[in-house]
Design an enzyme around this catalytic site. Structure first.
Site, PDB file in Angstrom:
ATOM      1  N   SER A 124       0.795  -1.222   0.000  1.00  0.00           N
ATOM      2  CA  SER A 124       0.000   0.000   0.000  1.00  0.00           C
ATOM      3  C   SER A 124       0.839   1.290   0.000  1.00  0.00           C
ATOM      4  CB  SER A 124      -0.960  -0.070   1.193  1.00  0.00           C
ATOM      5  OG  SER A 124      -1.458   1.155   1.538  1.00  0.00           O
ATOM      6  N   ASP A 141      -8.650  -1.268   5.076  1.00  0.00           N
ATOM      7  CA  ASP A 141      -8.838  -2.577   5.711  1.00  0.00           C
ATOM      8  C   ASP A 141      -7.615  -3.451   5.410  1.00  0.00           C
ATOM      9  OD1 ASP A 141     -10.145  -4.509   7.206  1.00  0.00           O
ATOM     10  OD2 ASP A 141     -11.379  -5.207   5.542  1.00  0.00           O
ATOM     11  N   HIS A 144      -3.104  -4.358  10.272  1.00  0.00           N
ATOM     12  CA  HIS A 144      -3.695  -3.804  11.491  1.00  0.00           C
ATOM     13  C   HIS A 144      -2.660  -3.427  12.551  1.00  0.00           C
ATOM     14  CE1 HIS A 144      -7.312  -4.833   9.536  1.00  0.00           C
ATOM     15  NE2 HIS A 144      -8.100  -4.813  10.598  1.00  0.00           N
TER      16      HIS A 144
HETATM   17  C1  LIG Z   1      -8.300  -7.998   6.885  1.00  0.00           C
HETATM   18  S1  LIG Z   1      -7.734  -8.476   5.295  1.00  0.00           S
HETATM   19  C2  LIG Z   1      -8.879  -7.637   4.240  1.00  0.00           C
HETATM   20  C3  LIG Z   1     -10.253  -8.243   4.300  1.00  0.00           C
HETATM   21  C4  LIG Z   1     -11.178  -7.886   3.166  1.00  0.00           C
HETATM   22  N1  LIG Z   1     -11.389  -6.458   3.029  1.00  0.00           N
HETATM   23  C5  LIG Z   1     -12.489  -8.644   3.306  1.00  0.00           C
HETATM   24  O1  LIG Z   1     -13.578  -8.039   3.127  1.00  0.00           O
HETATM   25  O2  LIG Z   1     -12.468  -9.844   3.564  1.00  0.00           O
HETATM   26  C6  LIG Z   1      -6.271  -7.494   5.123  1.00  0.00           C
HETATM   27  C7  LIG Z   1      -5.542  -7.608   3.795  1.00  0.00           C
HETATM   28  O3  LIG Z   1      -4.592  -6.537   3.751  1.00  0.00           O
HETATM   29  C8  LIG Z   1      -3.433  -6.975   3.088  1.00  0.00           C
HETATM   30  N2  LIG Z   1      -2.338  -6.128   3.539  1.00  0.00           N
HETATM   31  C9  LIG Z   1      -1.828  -6.015   4.781  1.00  0.00           C
HETATM   32  N3  LIG Z   1      -0.850  -5.092   4.814  1.00  0.00           N
HETATM   33  C10 LIG Z   1      -0.730  -4.610   3.539  1.00  0.00           C
HETATM   34  C11 LIG Z   1       0.110  -3.636   2.925  1.00  0.00           C
HETATM   35  N4  LIG Z   1       1.006  -2.945   3.623  1.00  0.00           N
HETATM   36  N5  LIG Z   1      -0.051  -3.402   1.617  1.00  0.00           N
HETATM   37  C12 LIG Z   1      -0.967  -4.092   0.887  1.00  0.00           C
HETATM   38  N6  LIG Z   1      -1.792  -5.012   1.415  1.00  0.00           N
HETATM   39  C13 LIG Z   1      -1.684  -5.266   2.732  1.00  0.00           C
HETATM   40  C14 LIG Z   1      -3.293  -8.429   3.444  1.00  0.00           C
HETATM   41  O4  LIG Z   1      -2.547  -9.109   2.464  1.00  0.00           O
HETATM   42  C15 LIG Z   1      -4.752  -8.884   3.566  1.00  0.00           C
HETATM   43  O5  LIG Z   1      -5.189  -9.511   2.382  1.00  0.00           O
END
Ligand SMILES: C[S@@+](CC[C@H](N)C(=O)[O-])C[C@H]1O[C@@H](n2cnc3c(N)ncnc32)[C@H](O)[C@@H]1O
Length: 216
Positions: A124, A141, A144
């Site tokens: 991101s 999202d 975390h």
């Molecule tokens: C909680 S899940 C998202 C759930 C989704 N929105 C749903 O409705 O089921 C978090 C996602 O964020 C991605 N993620 C975490 N940190 C990230 C980063 N720095 N850049 C891109 N993606 C990231 C993870 O790979 C994961 O797939």
């Protein structure tokens, strides 16, 4: 009267693998449809397997805009092997790492929404660093931890157009209610403290904020 998705979209959302509960999903959808009226793209950080993306894609379709969803598809900390939110079926056996991209693509295909989404595979902050276009809606999202949620806020909140929405998931003001940490709550407070956002609605852990000024 809230704007709700058609039954087939709701069914596709409910059938999709992921972490978005229905009540919050409906609030997310309503916010996305409203923001779509600005005529600007809707962006999500945290695609995972496309559960919430279905709702943003359909909201984008209704408004004639595009949904953009950003994820490196290697999973967040709490989704890795050995952690509570790990799903072994998301691991690519050839490389031994999570890869949620194939499931995401199938999910979107089945829902008939491929044409309304641009999927960006990457970290991101790296994507945000070269982003130049205003957005009508940003849904955070992703990771975390304070590091990741903070970077998502810093990278994407400045691109929310005035009148556009910043939506934050997993905001838990009470430490005993949280399950993946309170970093999203701290991001939510930061957005309000900036003076650039005001709260529009709260549905369980989903917070919808509207950009009202410069300030960030
Ligand atoms: C909680 S899940 C998202 C759930 C989704 N929105 C749903 O409705 O089921 C978090 C996602 O964020 C991605 N993620 C975490 N940190 C990230 C980063 N720095 N850049 C891109 N993606 C990231 C993870 O790979 C994961 O797939």
């Amino acid at each position: 009267m809230p704007t709700a998705p058609e039954p087939e979209i709701l069914a596709a959302f409910e059938a999709a693998k992921g972490f978005m509960p229905v009540r919050e999903g409906l609030a997310l959808y309503e916010a996305a449809v409203g923001a779509g009226r600005l005529g600007l793209p809707l962006l999500e950080v945290g695609t995972y397997c496309g559960r919430s993306t279905i709702l943003l894609a359909d909201a984008a379709r209704r408004s004639g805009v595009t949904a953009i969803t950003v994820d490196h598809h290697r999973g967040s900390e709490e989704q890795q092997p050995g952690w509570d939110y790990h799903d072994p079926s998301t691991v690519d056996p050839e490389v031994g790492l999570m890869d949620t991209l194939p499931t995401f693509r199938r999910t979107l295909r089945k829902a008939g929404l491929e044409d309304h989404v641009v999927a960006v595979v990457g970290r991101s902050p790296q994507v945000a660093a070269f982003w130049r276009s205003p957005l009508g809606f940003v849904f955070v999202d992703g990771g975390h931890t304070d590091e990741h949620a903070g970077a998502d806020y810093e990278g994407w909140a400045p691109h929310v157009a005035e009148g556009g929405l910043l939506v934050i998931h997993d905001v838990f003001p009470e430490p005993e209610d949280e399950f993946t940490g309170q970093a999203p709550y701290r991001v939510y407070l930061r957005a309000l403290d900036s003076g650039a956002f005001e709260e529009v609605s709260a549905t369980d852990s989903l917070r919808v904020l509207r950009r009202t000024g410069a300030g960030i």
